[in-house]
Design a protein around this motif. Sequence first.
Motif, PDB file in Angstrom:
ATOM      1  N   LEU A  85      10.219 -35.508  13.458  1.00 38.25           N
ATOM      2  CA  LEU A  85      10.572 -34.155  13.887  1.00 38.25           C
ATOM      3  C   LEU A  85      11.340 -34.233  15.199  1.00 38.25           C
ATOM      4  N   ASP A  86      12.406 -33.446  15.314  1.00 34.46           N
ATOM      5  CA  ASP A  86      13.089 -33.389  16.600  1.00 34.46           C
ATOM      6  C   ASP A  86      12.338 -32.426  17.528  1.00 34.46           C
ATOM      7  N   ASN A  87      12.762 -32.330  18.773  1.00 29.01           N
ATOM      8  CA  ASN A  87      12.054 -31.504  19.764  1.00 29.01           C
ATOM      9  C   ASN A  87      11.950 -30.045  19.347  1.00 29.01           C
ATOM     10  N   SER A  88      13.035 -29.484  18.809  1.00 31.63           N
ATOM     11  CA  SER A  88      12.998 -28.066  18.433  1.00 31.63           C
ATOM     12  C   SER A  88      12.028 -27.833  17.273  1.00 31.63           C
ATOM     13  N   GLU A  89      11.959 -28.760  16.334  1.00 31.57           N
ATOM     14  CA  GLU A  89      11.018 -28.630  15.220  1.00 31.57           C
ATOM     15  C   GLU A  89       9.577 -28.748  15.719  1.00 31.57           C
ATOM     16  N   GLN A  90       9.332 -29.670  16.639  1.00 31.31           N
ATOM     17  CA  GLN A  90       7.992 -29.827  17.199  1.00 31.31           C
ATOM     18  C   GLN A  90       7.552 -28.558  17.923  1.00 31.31           C
ATOM     19  N   LYS A  91       8.444 -27.976  18.723  1.00 29.94           N
ATOM     20  CA  LYS A  91       8.114 -26.744  19.447  1.00 29.94           C
ATOM     21  C   LYS A  91       7.876 -25.593  18.474  1.00 29.94           C
ATOM     22  N   CYS A  92       8.726 -25.504  17.451  1.00 29.93           N
ATOM     23  CA  CYS A  92       8.579 -24.444  16.459  1.00 29.93           C
ATOM     24  C   CYS A  92       7.235 -24.551  15.745  1.00 29.93           C
ATOM     25  N   ILE A  93       6.867 -25.758  15.317  1.00 27.12           N
ATOM     26  CA  ILE A  93       5.590 -25.966  14.629  1.00 27.12           C
ATOM     27  C   ILE A  93       4.427 -25.569  15.536  1.00 27.12           C
ATOM     28  N   ALA A  94       4.456 -26.020  16.782  1.00 32.09           N
ATOM     29  CA  ALA A  94       3.369 -25.718  17.718  1.00 32.09           C
ATOM     30  C   ALA A  94       3.245 -24.211  17.956  1.00 32.09           C
ATOM     31  N   MET A  95       4.372 -23.548  18.182  1.00 32.99           N
ATOM     32  CA  MET A  95       4.334 -22.099  18.430  1.00 32.99           C
ATOM     33  C   MET A  95       3.905 -21.338  17.179  1.00 32.99           C
ATOM     34  N   CYS A  96       4.377 -21.775  16.029  1.00 32.11           N
ATOM     35  CA  CYS A  96       4.009 -21.125  14.767  1.00 32.11           C
ATOM     36  C   CYS A  96       2.503 -21.230  14.538  1.00 32.11           C
ATOM     37  N   MET A  97       1.955 -22.409  14.754  1.00 29.19           N
ATOM     38  CA  MET A  97       0.518 -22.604  14.556  1.00 29.19           C
ATOM     39  C   MET A  97      -0.283 -21.776  15.553  1.00 29.19           C
ATOM     40  N   ASP A  98       0.163 -21.724  16.801  1.00 32.89           N
ATOM     41  CA  ASP A  98      -0.516 -20.906  17.810  1.00 32.89           C
ATOM     42  C   ASP A  98      -0.526 -19.434  17.408  1.00 32.89           C
ATOM     43  N   ARG A  99       0.627 -18.934  16.979  1.00 34.78           N
ATOM     44  CA  ARG A  99       0.710 -17.525  16.566  1.00 34.78           C
ATOM     45  C   ARG A  99      -0.168 -17.251  15.348  1.00 34.78           C
ATOM     46  N   TYR A 100      -0.169 -18.159  14.389  1.00 35.87           N
ATOM     47  CA  TYR A 100      -0.977 -17.984  13.187  1.00 35.87           C
ATOM     48  C   TYR A 100      -2.464 -17.920  13.546  1.00 35.87           C
ATOM     49  N   MET A 101      -2.910 -18.837  14.401  1.00 37.03           N
ATOM     50  CA  MET A 101      -4.329 -18.847  14.783  1.00 37.03           C
ATOM     51  C   MET A 101      -4.689 -17.623  15.614  1.00 37.03           C
ATOM     52  N   ASP A 102      -3.786 -17.201  16.497  1.00 34.84           N
ATOM     53  CA  ASP A 102      -4.041 -15.985  17.269  1.00 34.84           C
ATOM     54  C   ASP A 102      -4.184 -14.775  16.350  1.00 34.84           C
ATOM     55  N   ALA A 103      -3.287 -14.674  15.368  1.00 31.46           N
ATOM     56  CA  ALA A 103      -3.357 -13.552  14.422  1.00 31.46           C
ATOM     57  C   ALA A 103      -4.639 -13.620  13.607  1.00 31.46           C
ATOM     58  N   TRP A 104      -4.997 -14.812  13.131  1.00 29.56           N
ATOM     59  CA  TRP A 104      -6.235 -14.977  12.362  1.00 29.56           C
ATOM     60  C   TRP A 104      -7.439 -14.545  13.191  1.00 29.56           C
ATOM     61  N   ASN A 105      -7.507 -14.976  14.432  1.00 36.25           N
ATOM     62  CA  ASN A 105      -8.635 -14.634  15.291  1.00 36.25           C
ATOM     63  C   ASN A 105      -8.692 -13.138  15.577  1.00 36.25           C
ATOM     64  N   THR A 106      -7.541 -12.503  15.776  1.00 31.75           N
ATOM     65  CA  THR A 106      -7.506 -11.059  16.015  1.00 31.75           C
ATOM     66  C   THR A 106      -8.035 -10.297  14.810  1.00 31.75           C
ATOM     67  N   VAL A 107      -7.563 -10.663  13.629  1.00 30.24           N
ATOM     68  CA  VAL A 107      -8.023  -9.994  12.411  1.00 30.24           C
ATOM     69  C   VAL A 107      -9.510 -10.251  12.190  1.00 30.24           C
ATOM     70  N   SER A 108      -9.944 -11.473  12.413  1.00 29.15           N
ATOM     71  CA  SER A 108     -11.345 -11.827  12.226  1.00 29.15           C
ATOM     72  C   SER A 108     -12.257 -11.033  13.160  1.00 29.15           C
ATOM     73  N   ARG A 109     -11.873 -10.932  14.423  1.00 32.67           N
ATOM     74  CA  ARG A 109     -12.684 -10.152  15.382  1.00 32.67           C
ATOM     75  C   ARG A 109     -12.741  -8.680  14.990  1.00 32.67           C
TER      76      ARG A 109
END
Length: 82
Positions: free
Chosen positions: A45-69
Amino acid sequence: MEGGFGSDFGSSGGGKLDPGLIMEQVKRMTDKCFRKCIGKPGGSLDNSEQKCIAMCMDRYMDAWNTVSRAYNSRLQRERANM
């Protein structure tokens, strides 16, 4: 992102972790983020792909936690009104 999967990611109402639910969410998150971030799969993965994956996963988990709460809070309110 707070401490990995957070306290709500994969919890089933009573605060206990459900391994099956966690695995399903990880599969969904991986698939969605891969499709969003990886244009041409290759050996690394290049740097932009690594950053995109990390941010995407963070957003997904944040959304999951918000809905779960919100869901757990609603369940508690409805149980209290019974």
